[in-house]
Design an enzyme around this catalytic site. Structure first.
Site, PDB file in Angstrom:
ATOM      1  N   HIS A 121     -48.732 -29.722  14.502  1.00  0.00           N
ATOM      2  CA  HIS A 121     -49.251 -28.149  14.660  1.00  0.00           C
ATOM      3  C   HIS A 121     -48.694 -27.403  13.685  1.00  0.00           C
ATOM      4  O   HIS A 121     -47.575 -27.610  13.222  1.00  0.00           O
ATOM      5  CB  HIS A 121     -49.012 -27.662  16.047  1.00  0.00           C
ATOM      6  CG  HIS A 121     -47.687 -27.307  16.481  1.00  0.00           C
ATOM      7  ND1 HIS A 121     -47.158 -25.952  15.957  1.00  0.00           N
ATOM      8  CD2 HIS A 121     -46.473 -27.814  16.773  1.00  0.00           C
ATOM      9  CE1 HIS A 121     -45.839 -25.760  16.684  1.00  0.00           C
ATOM     10  NE2 HIS A 121     -45.570 -26.907  17.120  1.00  0.00           N
ATOM     11  N   CYS A 122     -49.271 -26.191  13.451  1.00  0.00           N
ATOM     12  CA  CYS A 122     -48.875 -25.090  12.726  1.00  0.00           C
ATOM     13  C   CYS A 122     -49.273 -23.901  13.543  1.00  0.00           C
ATOM     14  O   CYS A 122     -48.900 -23.978  14.634  1.00  0.00           O
ATOM     15  CB  CYS A 122     -49.211 -25.054  11.224  1.00  0.00           C
ATOM     16  SG  CYS A 122     -50.870 -25.427  10.792  1.00  0.00           S
ATOM     17  N   ILE A 123     -49.199 -22.741  12.851  1.00  0.00           N
ATOM     18  CA  ILE A 123     -49.713 -21.594  13.642  1.00  0.00           C
ATOM     19  C   ILE A 123     -51.208 -21.990  14.131  1.00  0.00           C
ATOM     20  O   ILE A 123     -51.457 -21.602  15.334  1.00  0.00           O
ATOM     21  CB  ILE A 123     -49.491 -20.189  12.799  1.00  0.00           C
ATOM     22  CG1 ILE A 123     -48.060 -20.068  12.409  1.00  0.00           C
ATOM     23  CG2 ILE A 123     -49.689 -19.011  13.626  1.00  0.00           C
ATOM     24  CD1 ILE A 123     -47.137 -20.131  13.463  1.00  0.00           C
TER      25      ILE A 123
END
Length: 185
Positions: A121-123
């Protein structure tokens, strides 16, 4: 002349990749399984430990480690998950390629562990995280970049930034050269 022209067609450009990405008609979800036992998601789902446990996630690769709004470290996840954080910026100047191999190795090791499922994941779950999953598919599954992209956009709306696409094109070229060298030997 035609032989030269057909040779040029082998090389993709960032623009070609963006056109391919634009063809994706999926809506952006919080989390999607994009490859067997590999999920891409956003920061909200990554911080919902109950949801991750329900999905059977065992490993978390945070491509926005220590970025605003992205809480995550091993103590946050406790003994339920194995955590890896990459402090990447979603920018036109960030050299994410230095993390391609370590991220691919983390994903590979996660999938080799008993019942291993990994969330990357990231933002938003669109650029940094998808770039690292693409690198994994290229390194460990020997998929050309275009094919890896086609596989992912069938499962999730992704959009790596131009810089990351260029870095992936470089990786694609390096891996292609390596394959050719191995065939010669």
């Amino acid at each position: 002349m035609s032989a030269l022209r057909s040779k040029r067609k082998e090389y993709l450009s960032v623009k070609d990749l963006q056109k391919l990405l634009d063809s994706c008609k999926l809506h952006l979800n919080q989390i999607d399984e994009v490859w067997p036992n590999i999920y891409i998601g956003n920061v909200a789902v990554a911080q919902n430990k109950a949801a991750l446990l329900k999905l059977g996630i065992t490993h978390v690769l945070n491509a926005a480690h220590s970025k605003r709004g992205s809480i995550g470290n091993q103590s946050f996840y406790g003994s339920d998950f194995v955590y890896c954080g990459i402090p990447a910026d979603d920018s036109t100047h960030f050299d994410l390629d230095v993390y391609f191999q370590p991220a691919a190795d983390f994903i590979h090791k996660a999938l080799k562990s008993p019942d291993g499922k990994v969330l990357v994941h990231c933002i938003m779950g669109m650029s940094r995280s998808s770039t690292l999953v693409l690198a994994y598919l290229m390194i460990y599954h020997h998929l050309p970049l275009k094919q890896a992209l086609q596989k992912l956009i069938q499962k999730r709306a992704i959009y790596p930034n131009r810089n990351f696409l260029a870095l992936l094109l470089d990786l694609d070229l390096q891996l292609t050269k390596k394959k050719k060298t191995c065939r010669i030997l």
